[in-house]
Write an enzyme that holds these catalytic residues in place. Structure first.
Site, short mmCIF file in Angstrom:
data_model
loop_
_atom_site.label_atom_id
_atom_site.label_comp_id
_atom_site.label_asym_id
_atom_site.label_seq_id
_atom_site.Cartn_x
_atom_site.Cartn_y
_atom_site.Cartn_z
N CYS A 56 28.92 47.30 39.27
CA CYS A 56 30.95 47.10 37.77
C CYS A 56 30.73 47.95 36.79
CB CYS A 56 30.77 45.47 36.78
SG CYS A 56 31.41 44.58 38.43
N HIS A 84 40.47 44.28 37.66
CA HIS A 84 39.41 44.65 37.36
C HIS A 84 38.50 45.23 38.74
CE1 HIS A 84 34.86 45.28 37.00
NE2 HIS A 84 33.89 44.20 37.14
N CYS A 122 29.40 43.62 31.73
CA CYS A 122 27.91 42.63 32.68
C CYS A 122 27.99 43.53 34.29
CB CYS A 122 28.21 41.52 32.86
SG CYS A 122 29.75 40.49 33.39
#
Length: 405
Positions: free
Chosen positions: A90, A360, A390
């Site tokens: 991510c 996302h 995170c």
């Protein structure tokens, strides 16, 4: 020593994976259009003089396989510009910005493209198939399955305390449930946060704020996509509270209080400050510091805490110095305790909504957050901003910038 400054920033609209507006578009085309738009912001700059193109992609396989960054560079006619594809899941496109920051500060480069892309619509998902996983972690998968079915009582505790290894392949939703149990994050608190994210995003869209961020994308059939798919208007606590848990029986994480699956791209251009000055460009922001951290993958949602503390220490700052925070909302269950640990004022946290509303698209989220942060600081006349998130596999990452324009 030169400073690393951001001279261009933009992103694509964010599409719903597999059923949304960008589902039919190849990731290389999506990235190429977005990077091209960032370069178009730089009058008088010859992109062929770029020293490197760094492309973040969380899952570089299938349509995203090979060195996607190099493919995109060639598509853009930048044959003489070297390129690499980077994954830190991510945080992939904060990692590319960190790499550019370091190269510029070291005097090795004057101009670097830092971008990210993710087409979950075109990802095969093979990474999570059991036959593709390292069997070393088999006992950990079994323990995760038992916890997911509630055979293991709550709350979560570190498996290494029992001489076991953490589950490196754990599904992100299970990590959110672990954090919720470990830190006592209630379902009500998660739902309230999610509604606020949706409502803030709705207000930001209505005010035209996100028009600053977004580069319209043209599909192969000529359709132009200019808005995000995922935000929902008029979201209420009553509606979100009615949703069922999706990862664990009796759990607290629902489709309403976590981010959806998405497609998208984002791009920044970084330069040495003296090079930008020589070209007559007005930098948007200066990269101040970055931080990265590791922790058990089973509670990866708490990763931003230590990463942010490291970045603040390197910058010689405290959270009180930060005017705006972009905190990736993978799950409300992890944003709330991590933000509390850091002492983040919620009036400075994701003021235009976050990933629960916007979406996302993994590899592009870091650059997307940076773009939104720059425009948010401009709107509010703020000076310092933090982007943090995170990372799957048990990590955290943070970036501090200072607005210059």
């Amino acid at each position: 020593m030169p400073e690393a400054v951001i001279v261009a920033a933009t992103r694509s609209p964010i599409g719903r994976a597999r059923k949304g507006s960008l589902a039919s578009l190849r990731p290389d085309e999506l990235a190429a259009q977005t990077i091209s738009a960032a370069l178009d912001q730089l009058e008088g700059f010859d992109p062929r003089t770029t020293d490197d193109l760094q492309l973040g992609c969380a899952i570089p396989e299938g349509y995203q396989g090979g060195n996607l960054g190099r493919t995109v560079a060639i598509r853009l006619g930048l044959d003489t510009v070297p390129a690499a594809t980077t994954t830190r899941f991510c945080a992939s496109s904060i990692e590319t910005t960190r790499s550019a920051f370091h190269a510029i500060r070291a005097g090795e480069a004057k101009a670097i493209i830092s971008a990210g892309v993710e087409s979950i619509s075109m990802s095969t998902g093979k990474l999570m198939e059991e036959d593709a996983r390292d069997p070393y972690f088999r006992s950990a998968w079994e323990r995760t399955a038992a916890r997911a079915s509630r055979e293991i009582p709550a709350p979560w505790h570190d498996p290494r305390e029992d001489g076991q290894v953490p589950d490196a392949y754990i599904l992100m939703g299970q990590t959110a449930e672990n954090v919720a149990e470990l830190r006592g994050v209630s379902r009500a608190a998660q739902d309230e946060y999610a509604v606020r994210s949706q409502n803030r995003a709705e207000a930001a869209i209505g005010s035209g704020f996100y028009a600053r961020d977004i580069t319209p994308i043209t599909l192969p059939d000529g359709t132009v996509v200019s808005a995000d798919d995922s935000p929902r208007a008029g979201v209420t606590l009553e509606a979100v509270s009615a949703l069922e848990p999706v990862f664990r029986p009796g759990g607290t994480v629902t489709a309403g209080n976590c981010c959806p699956l998405n497609d998208g791209a984002a791009a920044l251009v970084l330069m040495a400050d003296d090079h930008a000055r020589d070209l007559g460009l007005n930098p948007l922001a200066r990269v101040v510091a970055t931080g990265v951290s590791g922790l058990s993958p089973e509670i990866m949602g708490l990763g931003p805490v230590e990463a942010t503390r490291r970045a603040l220490k390197l910058a010689g700052m405290t959270m009180a110095d930060i005017d705006l925070v972009e905190f990736n909302e993978a799950f409300a269950a992890q944003v709330l305790p991590a933000a509390d640990d850091l002492g983040i004022d919620h009036d400075r946290l994701n003021v235009h909504g976050g990933a629960i509303a916007l979406g996302h698209p993994w590899g592009s989220t870091g650059a997307r957050m940076t773009t939104t942060l720059i425009h948010g600081l401009q709107e509010r006349d703020g000076a310092l901003g933090l982007a943090t998130l995170c990372v799957g596999g048990g990590q955290g990452m943070a970036l501090i910038i200072e607005r210059m324009n």
